[in-house]
Design a protein around this motif. Structure first.
Motif, PDB file in Angstrom:
ATOM      1  N   ASP A  85       0.850  -1.186   0.000  1.00 33.16           N
ATOM      2  CA  ASP A  85       0.000   0.000   0.000  1.00 33.16           C
ATOM      3  C   ASP A  85       0.889   1.241   0.000  1.00 33.16           C
ATOM      4  N   HIS A  87       0.195   4.287   0.153  1.00 38.30           N
ATOM      5  CA  HIS A  87      -0.230   5.368   1.042  1.00 38.30           C
ATOM      6  C   HIS A  87       0.540   5.347   2.362  1.00 38.30           C
ATOM      7  N   TRP A 101       2.190  10.748   2.032  1.00 38.06           N
ATOM      8  CA  TRP A 101       0.981  10.752   1.208  1.00 38.06           C
ATOM      9  C   TRP A 101       0.035  11.844   1.706  1.00 38.06           C
ATOM     10  N   GLU A 106      -3.202  12.354  -3.913  1.00 43.96           N
ATOM     11  CA  GLU A 106      -4.101  11.338  -4.453  1.00 43.96           C
ATOM     12  C   GLU A 106      -4.969  11.913  -5.568  1.00 43.96           C
ATOM     13  N   GLU A 144       3.586   9.268  -7.394  1.00 39.60           N
ATOM     14  CA  GLU A 144       2.634   8.253  -6.951  1.00 39.60           C
ATOM     15  C   GLU A 144       2.640   7.053  -7.900  1.00 39.60           C
ATOM     16  N   PHE A 187      -9.308   5.319   0.066  1.00 37.14           N
ATOM     17  CA  PHE A 187      -8.750   6.257  -0.884  1.00 37.14           C
ATOM     18  C   PHE A 187      -9.346   6.095  -2.277  1.00 37.14           C
TER      19      PHE A 187
END
Length: 278
Positions: A85, A87, A101, A106, A144, A187
Motif C-alpha cells: 500500500d 499510502h 501521502w 491522491e 505516486e 482512498f
C-alpha cells in the motif's frame, strides 16, 4: 505518529502543509474486506490481530481468516497478510524522497489515471532502466505512479518467489496461501477523479503465520546449546534454494524465524521469510 495525532485523528502532511484525516484501515481490531485469488476470486473478511513493525515497505499484519476459505477444519486460521500500500509506505517514500501521502497527491494521481498520463508513465518505468534517475524532479502524480509501479514489482516478485520455492513451502519457508486484493479502501473515492475503484487496488499476499523469535534475537529467546542448530538450518535453506533460478537480495538474520517445536528447541523449525526483494 504521536499519541496526540492519534487522538485527534489528524496526520500532518509535511510537504503539502495540509491536514488529512487519519484513515488507516490497518489498526488492530479492524476488519478488512479482501478478495482471495485462488481458483476463483473469493470475498473474505479478515480481522487484524497484530501489526508487525512500521510500514517501511510492506504493511505486515497478523490476521484471522475463516478456516473454511483456506481448506482448514479450524473455525479460524491465523495468517500473515503482507499489503503493498503506497499510502503508508513510510520507509519507501522517505528513501525516494517523495514525501508523505496526502489527499492532494491522491487527486493528482487520480487525474493522471483519468487522463492516461499514468499509464504512459507506468509504461516508461517498465521499459526504461534509467528512468529512476530523471534530470528534473517528477511531479506529484509521477511520484505516486512510481511508488505504485515499485509495489507492483514487489508483489509480483514475492508471488513468483513462492512459486519457484514451492518445494520448500511448509518447512523451510512459509506456505503461500493466496494472492490478495483489498477490495475497498478509503482512498478509492476521490471526488471528481472519474476513475473506477480498481485503479486504486491495493495488492498483497497471504502466507502461513510462523510463531517465534527471529534469528537476530536468538540469544534472547533460545538456550545457547541450540544456537548452532538454528544457524545451521538457516544456512542450509540458503544453500538449498541457491540451486534454483532465484536470487534473494534480502538475506539477513531478521528474516529468519525460529519456531519452537513441541519436542523442544532442538527440533525447532527454522524458516526463511520475506521474498519481496528478489
Amino acid at each position: 505518529m504521536s499519541d496526540q495525532d492519534q487522538q485527534s485523528g489528524v496526520v500532518a502532511a509535511a510537504q503539502d502543509k495540509i491536514e488529512i484525516p487519519h484513515m488507516s484501515p490497518y489498526d488492530v481490531g479492524n476488519t478488512l474486506s479482501v478478495i482471495l485469488h485462488k481458483d476463483s476470486p473469493i470475498p473474505a473478511d479478515v480481522k487484524i490481530l497484530e501489526l508487525h513493525g512500521p510500514s517501511t515497505y510492506s504493511t505486515v499484519l497478523s490476521v484471522s481468516v475463516s478456516g473454511r476459505l483456506l481448506g482448514s477444519t479450524e473455525p479460524s486460521v491465523r495468517a500473515i497478510l503482507k499489503i503493498c500500500d503506497r499510502h503508508f509506505a513510510e520507509g519507501l517514500r522517505e528513501e525516494y524522497k517523495v514525501g508523505p501521502w496526502s489527499l492532494e497527491k491522491e487527486r493528482c494521481y487520480a487525474d493522471a489515471l483519468a487522463s492516461g498520463r499514468a499509464a504512459e508513465f507506468m509504461w516508461l518505468l517498465d521499459t526504461d532502466d534509467d528512468v529512476e534517475a530523471p534530470a528534473e524532479p517528477w511531479d506529484e502524480a509521477q511520484n505516486e505512479v512510481f511508488i505504485q509501479s515499485w509495489y507492483n514489482d514487489l508483489c509480483n516478485d514475492e508471488t513468483r518467489a513462492y512459486e519457484c520455492l514451492e518445494s520448500l513451502q511448509g518447512r523451510q519457508i512459509p506456505r503461500f496461501l493466496s494472492k490478495v486484493t483489498v477490495s475497498r479502501n478509503p482512498f478509492a473515492q476521490v471526488e471528481g477523479c472519474g476513475v473506477d475503484d480498481n485503479a486504486f487496488d491495493i495488492r498483497g499476499v497471504l502466507i502461513e503465520y510462523i510463531p517465534g523469535p527471529s534469528l537476530e534475537d536468538l540469544a534472547e529467546h533460545v538456550p545457547p546449546e541450540h544456537w548452532q542448530y538454528c544457524v545451521d538450518e538457516a544456512v542450509q535453506t540458503v544453500r538449498t534454494y541457491a540451486n534454483l533460478p532465484f536470487l534473494n537480495k534480502d538475506v539477513k538474520t531478521r528474516n529468519v524465524i525460529v519456531s519452537p517445536a513441541a519436542m523442544g528447541w532442538h527440533h525447532a523449525r527454522v524458516v526463511m521469510i520475506d521474498f519481496g526483494l528478489c
